[in-house]
Write a protein that holds these residues in place. Structure first.
Motif, PDB file in Angstrom:
ATOM      1  N   ARG A 161       7.966   8.087  21.744  1.00  0.00           N
ATOM      2  CA  ARG A 161       7.391   9.351  21.282  1.00  0.00           C
ATOM      3  C   ARG A 161       6.031   9.105  20.610  1.00  0.00           C
ATOM      4  O   ARG A 161       5.048   9.793  20.888  1.00  0.00           O
ATOM      5  CB  ARG A 161       8.376   9.982  20.287  1.00  0.00           C
ATOM      6  CG  ARG A 161       8.168  11.398  19.901  1.00  0.00           C
ATOM      7  CD  ARG A 161       8.516  12.374  21.000  1.00  0.00           C
ATOM      8  NE  ARG A 161       7.296  12.835  21.636  1.00  0.00           N
ATOM      9  CZ  ARG A 161       7.252  13.506  22.789  1.00  0.00           C
ATOM     10  NH1 ARG A 161       8.348  13.787  23.451  1.00  0.00           N
ATOM     11  NH2 ARG A 161       6.094  13.872  23.295  1.00  0.00           N
ATOM     12  N   VAL A 162       5.984   8.117  19.722  1.00  0.00           N
ATOM     13  CA  VAL A 162       4.728   7.798  19.015  1.00  0.00           C
ATOM     14  C   VAL A 162       3.644   7.390  20.017  1.00  0.00           C
ATOM     15  O   VAL A 162       2.495   7.839  19.934  1.00  0.00           O
ATOM     16  CB  VAL A 162       4.960   6.676  17.978  1.00  0.00           C
ATOM     17  CG1 VAL A 162       3.629   6.155  17.438  1.00  0.00           C
ATOM     18  CG2 VAL A 162       5.839   7.181  16.848  1.00  0.00           C
ATOM     19  N   ASP A 165       2.591  10.439  22.032  1.00  0.00           N
ATOM     20  CA  ASP A 165       1.916  11.472  21.233  1.00  0.00           C
ATOM     21  C   ASP A 165       0.549  11.011  20.745  1.00  0.00           C
ATOM     22  O   ASP A 165      -0.413  11.782  20.749  1.00  0.00           O
ATOM     23  CB  ASP A 165       2.792  11.882  20.042  1.00  0.00           C
ATOM     24  CG  ASP A 165       3.986  12.730  20.469  1.00  0.00           C
ATOM     25  OD1 ASP A 165       4.063  13.110  21.657  1.00  0.00           O
ATOM     26  OD2 ASP A 165       4.850  13.009  19.612  1.00  0.00           O
ATOM     27  N   LEU A 166       0.460   9.779  20.279  1.00  0.00           N
ATOM     28  CA  LEU A 166      -0.846   9.299  19.798  1.00  0.00           C
ATOM     29  C   LEU A 166      -1.720   8.807  20.952  1.00  0.00           C
ATOM     30  O   LEU A 166      -2.898   8.541  20.759  1.00  0.00           O
ATOM     31  CB  LEU A 166      -0.661   8.191  18.752  1.00  0.00           C
ATOM     32  CG  LEU A 166       0.011   8.620  17.444  1.00  0.00           C
ATOM     33  CD1 LEU A 166       0.019   7.467  16.444  1.00  0.00           C
ATOM     34  CD2 LEU A 166      -0.689   9.844  16.833  1.00  0.00           C
ATOM     35  N   GLY A 167      -1.129   8.681  22.135  1.00  0.00           N
ATOM     36  CA  GLY A 167      -1.911   8.230  23.285  1.00  0.00           C
ATOM     37  C   GLY A 167      -2.251   6.756  23.221  1.00  0.00           C
ATOM     38  O   GLY A 167      -3.295   6.334  23.739  1.00  0.00           O
ATOM     39  N   LEU A 168      -1.376   5.965  22.618  1.00  0.00           N
ATOM     40  CA  LEU A 168      -1.647   4.529  22.550  1.00  0.00           C
ATOM     41  C   LEU A 168      -1.539   3.937  23.958  1.00  0.00           C
ATOM     42  O   LEU A 168      -0.551   4.159  24.657  1.00  0.00           O
ATOM     43  CB  LEU A 168      -0.663   3.848  21.588  1.00  0.00           C
ATOM     44  CG  LEU A 168      -0.883   4.220  20.119  1.00  0.00           C
ATOM     45  CD1 LEU A 168       0.331   3.847  19.271  1.00  0.00           C
ATOM     46  CD2 LEU A 168      -2.134   3.528  19.579  1.00  0.00           C
ATOM     47  N   PRO A 169      -2.552   3.201  24.374  1.00  0.00           N
ATOM     48  CA  PRO A 169      -2.593   2.736  25.765  1.00  0.00           C
ATOM     49  C   PRO A 169      -1.750   1.479  25.957  1.00  0.00           C
ATOM     50  O   PRO A 169      -2.272   0.390  26.148  1.00  0.00           O
ATOM     51  CB  PRO A 169      -4.082   2.470  25.999  1.00  0.00           C
ATOM     52  CG  PRO A 169      -4.628   2.144  24.652  1.00  0.00           C
ATOM     53  CD  PRO A 169      -3.772   2.850  23.634  1.00  0.00           C
TER      54      PRO A 169
ATOM     55  N   ARG B  11     -10.660   8.488  29.179  1.00  0.00           N
ATOM     56  CA  ARG B  11     -10.484   7.031  29.153  1.00  0.00           C
ATOM     57  C   ARG B  11     -11.203   6.363  30.315  1.00  0.00           C
ATOM     58  O   ARG B  11     -11.778   5.282  30.163  1.00  0.00           O
ATOM     59  CB  ARG B  11      -8.995   6.692  29.261  1.00  0.00           C
ATOM     60  CG  ARG B  11      -8.232   6.839  27.984  1.00  0.00           C
ATOM     61  CD  ARG B  11      -6.834   6.217  28.202  1.00  0.00           C
ATOM     62  NE  ARG B  11      -5.844   6.820  27.340  1.00  0.00           N
ATOM     63  CZ  ARG B  11      -5.694   6.516  26.054  1.00  0.00           C
ATOM     64  NH1 ARG B  11      -6.473   5.625  25.491  1.00  0.00           N
ATOM     65  NH2 ARG B  11      -4.772   7.112  25.334  1.00  0.00           N
ATOM     66  N   TYR B 103       5.706  17.388  21.787  1.00  0.00           N
ATOM     67  CA  TYR B 103       4.884  16.635  20.845  1.00  0.00           C
ATOM     68  C   TYR B 103       5.541  16.649  19.463  1.00  0.00           C
ATOM     69  O   TYR B 103       5.986  17.699  18.997  1.00  0.00           O
ATOM     70  CB  TYR B 103       3.479  17.238  20.749  1.00  0.00           C
ATOM     71  CG  TYR B 103       2.577  16.392  19.900  1.00  0.00           C
ATOM     72  CD1 TYR B 103       1.773  15.420  20.464  1.00  0.00           C
ATOM     73  CD2 TYR B 103       2.585  16.526  18.509  1.00  0.00           C
ATOM     74  CE1 TYR B 103       0.984  14.613  19.678  1.00  0.00           C
ATOM     75  CE2 TYR B 103       1.801  15.714  17.720  1.00  0.00           C
ATOM     76  CZ  TYR B 103       0.998  14.763  18.310  1.00  0.00           C
ATOM     77  OH  TYR B 103       0.227  13.948  17.527  1.00  0.00           O
ATOM     78  N   THR B 105       4.620  13.995  16.677  1.00  0.00           N
ATOM     79  CA  THR B 105       4.122  12.921  15.809  1.00  0.00           C
ATOM     80  C   THR B 105       2.982  13.397  14.914  1.00  0.00           C
ATOM     81  O   THR B 105       2.059  14.061  15.381  1.00  0.00           O
ATOM     82  CB  THR B 105       3.658  11.724  16.664  1.00  0.00           C
ATOM     83  OG1 THR B 105       4.752  11.302  17.486  1.00  0.00           O
ATOM     84  CG2 THR B 105       3.199  10.570  15.803  1.00  0.00           C
ATOM     85  N   LYS B 136      -5.866  10.560  16.980  1.00  0.00           N
ATOM     86  CA  LYS B 136      -5.718  10.702  18.433  1.00  0.00           C
ATOM     87  C   LYS B 136      -7.070  10.566  19.149  1.00  0.00           C
ATOM     88  O   LYS B 136      -7.168   9.912  20.194  1.00  0.00           O
ATOM     89  CB  LYS B 136      -5.076  12.050  18.768  1.00  0.00           C
ATOM     90  CG  LYS B 136      -3.554  12.073  18.526  1.00  0.00           C
ATOM     91  CD  LYS B 136      -2.970  13.473  18.625  1.00  0.00           C
ATOM     92  CE  LYS B 136      -3.111  14.087  19.998  1.00  0.00           C
ATOM     93  NZ  LYS B 136      -2.283  13.458  21.047  1.00  0.00           N
ATOM     94  N   ILE B 139      -8.218   6.963  19.054  1.00  0.00           N
ATOM     95  CA  ILE B 139      -7.435   6.143  19.991  1.00  0.00           C
ATOM     96  C   ILE B 139      -7.860   6.448  21.428  1.00  0.00           C
ATOM     97  O   ILE B 139      -7.992   5.542  22.254  1.00  0.00           O
ATOM     98  CB  ILE B 139      -5.925   6.381  19.776  1.00  0.00           C
ATOM     99  CG1 ILE B 139      -5.481   5.742  18.449  1.00  0.00           C
ATOM    100  CG2 ILE B 139      -5.107   5.833  20.942  1.00  0.00           C
ATOM    101  CD1 ILE B 139      -4.101   6.159  17.970  1.00  0.00           C
TER     102      ILE B 139
END
Lengths: 295, 295
Positions: A161-162, A165-169, B11, B103, B105, B136, B139
């Motif tokens: 989820r994190v 949601d944060l869009g961490l690649p 990106r 969503y 987070t 966000k 990131i």
């Protein structure tokens, strides 16, 4: 094998390898490594050019100070084991390196994903701590993929989820729960079980198998759960919960018409244990737990 | 000038330029661009090879639905203005792109940095919304540097906190508040002031200058604040707060023995306005507000 204590050094070590086009894999752990962790490190080794294992007993995810104090710390062994399984870097910071004076930021996941089951029993702070430290580690290492164990099923859902949601690649990979020969899910906390409790602890995995057996025999979700509760009661183990839940949302499931998670938590003697199993409907092939989860 | 609607396209566009060794700059905005934003875009242009301007009226940081509904949306003009100031990419997503179904987070900053002043008046959700959307965006773009306006002084402190705490690898740059000729701090909300309120709104900047003038004349913090309050009262403007605060922690200041922030918020007619000024002790040279703030 290189031991790294600071985020700055970690970035320098990893950044130069990434800049050279190498694939970076991360296995976040709280140390006290066992075969479950080592299977994740081997999987990361197979899928990465550089394998980073973090060893950090994250204070912010402990709801119980006694549990934090009792959590095993075995760094020298951890480093040797991580190296044997293929790690290139062990990142083992002090708490002050990740949470310096003035630290004030928390990553929170709301909703059933984080508020039921472990979230309800351990309190909101537990998954806040998990989400925050995992976000920090993923930002610090910026790996292509990170490996988590299926035994912490709800943690996997929260982490997915994190990341989404944060869009961490980063790609989240899940390795199957590794068990002792008698079925006990491996856990760093198992070392704290005395011989008698070690036997009683088997009730957890037995309860989960009983849920699957009942489903196989045509029982509905409620009767299947009762079968699991029976196994716990037979050993005098009081569950904190034994639940059937959707693998993506962790919302309660009343009909097993697809693979669902059976999750259990119970205190056995002084030790709080958790376990889970992906339960499949009667007549369908068993599912590798590692392949379940969000997305 | 390229308009990008999705994180994936963003990106792709940014990643190829970064991979080529170019420096990426980000200017996060909520659109309705004015000279304050344009000065930030020009600064980003001077310091970057690729300049991304985000235009996103972030719903989660609005405490007041009426304020969100009334917030000006002028995308076509924004795109033209951003291009004229040197932007290469405008990232203008729909809300569903950043906050899709499910969503869950939030990035939260606790403590005085986020809980006083705007945090107290607008409620906890405001800076949660700011911290989350900025995390966000940072990131998604992964810029070398991001530019923020000194007018939103507390936002700058909160953003610096998030960046330091999560370890986001970005340099935060702050551009000075740009003012109309008569002293009114530029704000997208100024367009909603009717002519009479437009005159009364000058009380905010006049109050801040009165604080500095009183300090210059040897007044203590309390008397200096009273001088500011007098300017507001003279226009019949009721402040939500007029405070002297530490530029790094936002904790209240009782002695002006170093550069401190004077911050004011007040509703003028239907419009809530904020402004701030770095107040320096008597006898010291004035400080460029852009150079204040944590770290």
């Amino acid at each position: 094998m290189r031991i790294v204590r600071s985020v700055a050094e970690l970035r320098a070590v990893v950044g130069s390898r990434r800049a050279a086009g190498e694939r970076v894999g991360l296995v976040p752990t709280m140390g006290a490594l066992h075969e479950g962790h080592l299977s994740l490190i081997r999987a990361a080794r197979a899928g990465s050019d550089l394998v980073v294992v973090s060893v950090f007993v994250n204070p912010t995810q402990f709801d119980d100070p006694a549990d934090l104090a009792a959590y095993p710390r075995t760094e020298a062994e951890d480093v040797a084991l991580a190296a044997s399984a293929g790690a290139d870097v062990v990142f083992a910071p002090e708490a002050g390196e990740l949470y310096p004076d003035g630290y004030a930021t928390t990553v929170t996941v709301t909703g059933p994903v984080a508020e039921t089951l472990e979230g309800a029993k351990r309190g909101r702070g537990h998954f806040d701590g998990v989400a925050t430290v995992v976000a920090k580690l993923l930002i610090a290492v910026a790996p292509d993929a990170a490996w988590f164990g299926a035994k912490d099923a709800q943690q996997v859902v929260v982490v997915r989820r994190v990341v989404a949601d944060l869009g961490l690649p980063v790609r989240i990979e899940v390795g199957p729960t590794v068990r002792e020969d008698d079925g006990l899910a491996m856990s760093s906390r198992n070392t704290r079980l005395d011989p008698e409790d070690r036997v009683r602890a088997l009730a957890l995995s037995r309860a989960l198998r009983a849920v699957q057996a009942a489903v196989d025999a045509g029982a509905g979700a409620r009767a299947a759960r009762d079968a699991g509760l029976g196994e716990l009661a037979a050993e005098g183990v009081q569950p904190e919960y034994l639940a059937l839940a959707d693998p993506d949302t962790l919302e309660p499931v009343t009909v097993v018409d697809r693979p669902v998670l059976a999750l259990v938590a119970a205190r056995v003697g002084p030790v709080r244990l958790i376990d889970n199993l992906t339960v499949t409907p009667a007549g369908t092939p068993a599912v590798d737990p590692a392949s379940t989860g969000a997305r």
